[in-house]
Design a protein around this motif. Structure first.
Motif, PDB file in Angstrom:
ATOM      1  N   ILE A 277      24.182 -14.286  37.137  1.00  0.00           N
ATOM      2  CA  ILE A 277      24.215 -14.752  38.518  1.00  0.00           C
ATOM      3  C   ILE A 277      24.071 -13.520  39.412  1.00  0.00           C
ATOM      4  CG2 ILE A 277      25.733 -16.681  37.876  1.00  0.00           C
ATOM      5  CD1 ILE A 277      28.016 -15.235  39.390  1.00  0.00           C
ATOM      6  N   PRO A 278      23.676 -13.688  40.661  1.00  0.00           N
ATOM      7  CA  PRO A 278      23.507 -12.538  41.556  1.00  0.00           C
ATOM      8  C   PRO A 278      24.818 -11.809  41.811  1.00  0.00           C
ATOM      9  CG  PRO A 278      22.401 -14.483  42.424  1.00  0.00           C
ATOM     10  CD  PRO A 278      23.242 -14.956  41.283  1.00  0.00           C
ATOM     11  N   ILE A 279      24.728 -10.499  41.884  1.00  0.00           N
ATOM     12  CA  ILE A 279      25.924  -9.698  42.156  1.00  0.00           C
ATOM     13  C   ILE A 279      26.522 -10.050  43.501  1.00  0.00           C
ATOM     14  CG2 ILE A 279      24.568  -7.785  43.116  1.00  0.00           C
ATOM     15  CD1 ILE A 279      27.853  -7.503  41.080  1.00  0.00           C
ATOM     16  N   ASN A 280      25.684 -10.387  44.480  1.00  0.00           N
ATOM     17  CA  ASN A 280      26.202 -10.772  45.797  1.00  0.00           C
ATOM     18  C   ASN A 280      27.038 -12.039  45.718  1.00  0.00           C
ATOM     19  OD1 ASN A 280      25.005  -8.577  47.019  1.00  0.00           O
ATOM     20  ND2 ASN A 280      23.174  -9.695  47.674  1.00  0.00           N
ATOM     21  N   ALA A 281      26.603 -12.970  44.873  1.00  0.00           N
ATOM     22  CA  ALA A 281      27.367 -14.207  44.697  1.00  0.00           C
ATOM     23  C   ALA A 281      28.737 -13.910  44.102  1.00  0.00           C
ATOM     24  CB  ALA A 281      26.599 -15.173  43.805  1.00  0.00           C
ATOM     25  N   SER A 282      28.763 -13.043  43.093  1.00  0.00           N
ATOM     26  CA  SER A 282      30.032 -12.677  42.471  1.00  0.00           C
ATOM     27  C   SER A 282      30.955 -12.000  43.476  1.00  0.00           C
ATOM     28  CB  SER A 282      29.781 -11.740  41.285  1.00  0.00           C
ATOM     29  OG  SER A 282      30.989 -11.226  40.775  1.00  0.00           O
ATOM     30  N   ASN A 283      30.387 -11.088  44.284  1.00  0.00           N
ATOM     31  CA  ASN A 283      31.207 -10.390  45.278  1.00  0.00           C
ATOM     32  C   ASN A 283      31.807 -11.363  46.276  1.00  0.00           C
ATOM     33  OD1 ASN A 283      30.648  -7.939  44.093  1.00  0.00           O
ATOM     34  ND2 ASN A 283      28.951  -7.437  45.476  1.00  0.00           N
TER      35      ASN A 283
ATOM     36  N   GLU B 161      38.253 -18.241  37.616  1.00  0.00           N
ATOM     37  CA  GLU B 161      36.923 -18.471  38.216  1.00  0.00           C
ATOM     38  C   GLU B 161      36.300 -17.152  38.684  1.00  0.00           C
ATOM     39  OE1 GLU B 161      35.096 -21.017  38.177  1.00  0.00           O
ATOM     40  OE2 GLU B 161      36.357 -22.801  37.997  1.00  0.00           O
ATOM     41  N   VAL B 162      37.110 -16.297  39.273  1.00  0.00           N
ATOM     42  CA  VAL B 162      36.607 -14.996  39.733  1.00  0.00           C
ATOM     43  C   VAL B 162      36.161 -14.154  38.544  1.00  0.00           C
ATOM     44  CG1 VAL B 162      37.271 -12.812  40.809  1.00  0.00           C
ATOM     45  CG2 VAL B 162      37.914 -14.976  41.890  1.00  0.00           C
ATOM     46  N   ALA B 163      36.949 -14.140  37.479  1.00  0.00           N
ATOM     47  CA  ALA B 163      36.588 -13.367  36.286  1.00  0.00           C
ATOM     48  C   ALA B 163      35.295 -13.892  35.679  1.00  0.00           C
ATOM     49  CB  ALA B 163      37.715 -13.431  35.262  1.00  0.00           C
ATOM     50  N   LEU B 164      35.103 -15.190  35.685  1.00  0.00           N
ATOM     51  CA  LEU B 164      33.878 -15.774  35.153  1.00  0.00           C
ATOM     52  C   LEU B 164      32.668 -15.301  35.957  1.00  0.00           C
ATOM     53  CD1 LEU B 164      32.438 -17.769  33.244  1.00  0.00           C
ATOM     54  CD2 LEU B 164      32.948 -19.579  34.915  1.00  0.00           C
ATOM     55  N   ALA B 165      32.791 -15.333  37.271  1.00  0.00           N
ATOM     56  CA  ALA B 165      31.681 -14.890  38.122  1.00  0.00           C
ATOM     57  C   ALA B 165      31.398 -13.407  37.932  1.00  0.00           C
ATOM     58  CB  ALA B 165      32.007 -15.185  39.585  1.00  0.00           C
ATOM     59  N   GLU B 166      32.453 -12.604  37.831  1.00  0.00           N
ATOM     60  CA  GLU B 166      32.279 -11.163  37.645  1.00  0.00           C
ATOM     61  C   GLU B 166      31.575 -10.868  36.313  1.00  0.00           C
ATOM     62  OE1 GLU B 166      36.090  -9.342  40.137  1.00  0.00           O
ATOM     63  OE2 GLU B 166      36.265  -9.697  37.974  1.00  0.00           O
ATOM     64  N   ALA B 167      31.982 -11.564  35.264  1.00  0.00           N
ATOM     65  CA  ALA B 167      31.364 -11.349  33.955  1.00  0.00           C
ATOM     66  C   ALA B 167      29.888 -11.716  33.989  1.00  0.00           C
ATOM     67  CB  ALA B 167      32.099 -12.180  32.905  1.00  0.00           C
ATOM     68  N   GLN B 168      29.574 -12.823  34.615  1.00  0.00           N
ATOM     69  CA  GLN B 168      28.185 -13.275  34.645  1.00  0.00           C
ATOM     70  C   GLN B 168      27.320 -12.381  35.524  1.00  0.00           C
ATOM     71  OE1 GLN B 168      29.013 -17.317  35.851  1.00  0.00           O
ATOM     72  NE2 GLN B 168      28.952 -18.072  33.746  1.00  0.00           N
ATOM     73  N   ALA B 169      27.892 -11.862  36.611  1.00  0.00           N
ATOM     74  CA  ALA B 169      27.135 -10.939  37.463  1.00  0.00           C
ATOM     75  C   ALA B 169      26.871  -9.631  36.726  1.00  0.00           C
ATOM     76  CB  ALA B 169      27.893 -10.682  38.757  1.00  0.00           C
ATOM     77  N   GLU B 170      27.856  -9.176  35.980  1.00  0.00           N
ATOM     78  CA  GLU B 170      27.704  -7.935  35.221  1.00  0.00           C
ATOM     79  C   GLU B 170      26.585  -8.044  34.198  1.00  0.00           C
ATOM     80  OE1 GLU B 170      30.615  -5.691  32.134  1.00  0.00           O
ATOM     81  OE2 GLU B 170      31.443  -5.948  34.166  1.00  0.00           O
TER      82      GLU B 170
ATOM     83  N   ASP C  98      29.129 -18.125  52.259  1.00  0.00           N
ATOM     84  CA  ASP C  98      27.766 -17.899  51.783  1.00  0.00           C
ATOM     85  C   ASP C  98      27.344 -19.109  50.948  1.00  0.00           C
ATOM     86  OD1 ASP C  98      25.413 -17.131  50.516  1.00  0.00           O
ATOM     87  OD2 ASP C  98      26.112 -15.103  50.059  1.00  0.00           O
ATOM     88  N   GLU C  99      26.449 -19.905  51.494  1.00  0.00           N
ATOM     89  CA  GLU C  99      26.028 -21.128  50.800  1.00  0.00           C
ATOM     90  C   GLU C  99      25.347 -20.803  49.474  1.00  0.00           C
ATOM     91  OE1 GLU C  99      23.369 -25.174  51.557  1.00  0.00           O
ATOM     92  OE2 GLU C  99      23.699 -23.742  53.197  1.00  0.00           O
ATOM     93  N   GLU C 100      24.570 -19.753  49.445  1.00  0.00           N
ATOM     94  CA  GLU C 100      23.885 -19.369  48.213  1.00  0.00           C
ATOM     95  C   GLU C 100      24.885 -19.022  47.117  1.00  0.00           C
ATOM     96  OE1 GLU C 100      20.761 -18.452  45.557  1.00  0.00           O
ATOM     97  OE2 GLU C 100      20.774 -19.541  47.473  1.00  0.00           O
ATOM     98  N   ALA C 101      25.934 -18.277  47.481  1.00  0.00           N
ATOM     99  CA  ALA C 101      26.950 -17.884  46.494  1.00  0.00           C
ATOM    100  C   ALA C 101      27.697 -19.097  45.947  1.00  0.00           C
ATOM    101  CB  ALA C 101      27.935 -16.903  47.122  1.00  0.00           C
TER     102      ALA C 101
END
Length: 449
Positions: free
Chosen positions: A44-50, A31-40, A94-97
Motif C-alpha cells: 500500500i502507499p507509504i502516504n496511506a500508512s502514515n 490496524e496501524v501495524a498492518l498498514a505499516e507492514a504493508q507500506a514497508e 485523506d480519502e485515498e488513504a
C-alpha cells in the motif's frame, strides 16, 4: 462484574487491560501495524500508512462506543463496526488513504491479534505479582523455618512440620507457575493474519512476508500456519491461569482452616473494617481467603467453556470463538485479583506461636506415636514396636493421660531408653525429617535463578 465487588475479586490494572476502551486501543494498534507492514513492503502507499498511523494516535477519543455497542450486536463481532468507524476517521483526513484500512485482513485476524496483545500485557502484570508472592514466600520460609506446628492429613493431626516448610511448598508452587508462563510465551504470543479462510489470498504472493513483517511490528512471533480454527494457544493461556488460581485456592484453604477458632494458628492481616460481621462483633473472618477460593471455584468452570470452544467448524467456527471473549478476560481478572489478595496475606500474615504449641500438645503426645515406634523398631522389630505403641495409645486415650507417661513406664521401652532419651523422642523438633533440607533447596533454587 459489578463495581461493588471489583475490589474483592479483581486487580485494577488487569481490569483496565480488558476494558472496552483498552480493547479498541489494541484494535487500533493492530490496524496501524498492518498498514505499516504493508507500506514497508510496497503493498500500500507509504502516504496511506502514515495517515492511518497519524489518525490512530487520536482515534480512541473519537470512536463512538455507544454506536459500537449497538452495531456489534448486529455484526456479530466488534471489529466490523470498529473498522467502519476507523475508516471514516481516516477518510476525514485523506480519502485515498481510507481505501487501505484493514487491507487484506478479516475481522478475526484483528481481534485474535489484539487478544494476544491483551494476554501478553496482562500476563506481564500477573508475572509481576507472582514474583512478589514467590519472593515473600521465600522470606517467610526462611523466617519461620524452625517454627514447629502440627502437620495435618485428612483434616486430622498427623506429624509435626514447620510453618517455614508450608511457606517453602507455596514458594515452590509460585516458582512452577513462573516457569510455566516463561515456557509458553514464545508458543502463544503469536500474531494472526490469514484473511477469510486462512489463505491470505487477498494478498496474493505477498501473504507470507506480510505476516512476518506484521508480527515483527507488534513484537509477536509470526505463525507457522494460520490458527483461526485451532484455539489451543488461547486454551493454554487460560490453563496456566487456572493452575495458578488452583494453587492459590489450596493456599487459601490452608490459611483459612488455620484461622478457625479452635485452631487459631494464623490470622489474615487486620485492618479497620476488615473481616467483621454485621451481627457478631467478635468475628475475624478470612475475607481474602473467601475471595481467592471464589476465584478458584469460578475459574475451572470458565476454563471448561474454553476447552469446549476448541471445537470449531472448518476454517473459522461459529460460537466457540465468541465464547472466548467472555471467558478469557474473566479468567485473567479473577486470577490477578486472587494473586493480589494472596500477596497481602503472605506479606502480613499474623502467626500465633502459642497456639501452635498448644495444638502440638492437644492429643497428649499421640502425634508422636510414629516417632516412638520408629525409635523402638531397631531394637524390637517394626511390627512388634507398632503393636506396643498402638496398645499404649489406646491406654492413653482411655485414661486421658499423656502417651509419654505410659511409654516411659513400659518395661520393653525402659530396657532400651533412658528418661532423657524418651523425652527427646517426644520432642516434636526431633521428628521433622528432611524439612530443613527441603527449605534450603527451595531457597537455593531461588538464589541460582
Amino acid at each position: 462484574m459489578r463495581q461493588l465487588y471489583a475490589s474483592l475479586f479483581y486487580q485494577n490494572k488487569v481490569v483496565d487491560i480488558f476494558s472496552d476502551r483498552a480493547l479498541i486501543s489494541y484494535l487500533i494498534d493492530v490496524e496501524v501495524a498492518l498498514a505499516e507492514a504493508q507500506a514497508e513492503l510496497n503493498i500500500i502507499p507509504i502516504n496511506a500508512s502514515n495517515t492511518i498511523q497519524h489518525v490512530g494516535l487520536t482515534a480512541l477519543d473519537k470512536i463512538s462506543f455507544d454506536d459500537l455497542a449497538v452495531a456489534t450486536g448486529l455484526a456479530g463481532n466488534v471489529v466490523i463496526p470498529f473498522v467502519k468507524q476507523f475508516t471514516a476517521l481516516v477518510k476525514e483526513v485523506d480519502e485515498e488513504a481510507s481505501r487501505y484500512v484493514h487491507w487484506g485482513a478479516t475481522s478475526q485476524d484483528i481481534l485474535d491479534t489484539a487478544c494476544i496483545l491483551q494476554c501478553r500485557d496482562a500476563l506481564e502484570i500477573i508475572k509481576s505479582i507472582l514474583l512478589t508472592c514467590y519472593q515473600t514466600s521465600l522470606f517467610q520460609a526462611d523466617q519461620y523455618r524452625s517454627q514447629v506446628m502440627m502437620g495435618r492429613t485428612w483434616l486430622q493431626q498427623a506429624l509435626p512440620i514447620t510453618l517455614g516448610h508450608k511457606f517453602a511448598r507455596w514458594a515452590s508452587a509460585f516458582k512452577h507457575n513462573l516457569d510455566r508462563i516463561e515456557e509458553i510465551e514464545k508458543r502463544v504470543f503469536v500474531a494472526q493474519l490469514g484473511g477469510a479462510v486462512g489463505s491470505l489470498a487477498s494478498l496474493g504472493k505477498d501473504g507470507t512476508v506480510v505476516v512476518q513483517t506484521f508480527a515483527q511490528k507488534l513484537q509477536l512471533s509470526p505463525p507457522v500456519c494460520t490458527w483461526h480454527g485451532e484455539r489451543d494457544r488461547i486454551v493454554e493461556i487460560g490453563s496456566i491461569l487456572a493452575l495458578i488460581t488452583g494453587n492459590l485456592g489450596k493456599m487459601a484453604r490452608d490459611w483459612s482452616l488455620l484461622m478457625q477458632t479452635e485452631i487459631s494458628e494464623v490470622l489474615e492481616p487486620s485492618a479497620q473494617g476488615r473481616g467483621g460481621s454485621s451481627t457478631m462483633p467478635h468475628k475475624r473472618n478470612p475475607v481474602a481467603a473467601a475471595s481467592v477460593l471464589a476465584a478458584a471455584n469460578l475459574v475451572p468452570a470458565l476454563m471448561s467453556s474454553l476447552y469446549q470452544s476448541m471445537i470449531h467448524e472448518h476454517e473459522r467456527g461459529l460460537g466457540g470463538w465468541h465464547a472466548e471473549w467472555l471467558s478469557l478476560p474473566e479468567i485473567f481478572k479473577l486470577t490477578a485479583g486472587a494473586l493480589e489478595q494472596t500477596f497481602a496475606v503472605l506479606k502480613d500474615m499474623e502467626v500465633d506461636v502459642e497456639h501452635m504449641h498448644l495444638n502440638l500438645e492437644r492429643t497428649n503426645g499421640l502425634v508422636m506415636a510414629e516417632a516412638v515406634m520408629m525409635a523402638l523398631a531397631p531394637s524390637l522389630g517394626r511390627l512388634n514396636a507398632h503393636h506396643i505403641v498402638e496398645k499404649a495409645c489406646q491406654q492413653a486415650v482411655a485414661e486421658g493421660i499423656h502417651l509419654k507417661t505410659i511409654i516411659s513406664q513400659m518395661d520393653a521401652v525402659k530396657a532400651h531408653f533412658s528418661d532423657h532419651q524418651i523425652n527427646e523422642i517426644f520432642d516434636p523438633t526431633s521428628y521433622l525429617g528432611n524439612i530443613q533440607d527441603q527449605i534450603d533447596a527451595v531457597l537455593q533454587e531461588a538464589k541460582e535463578e
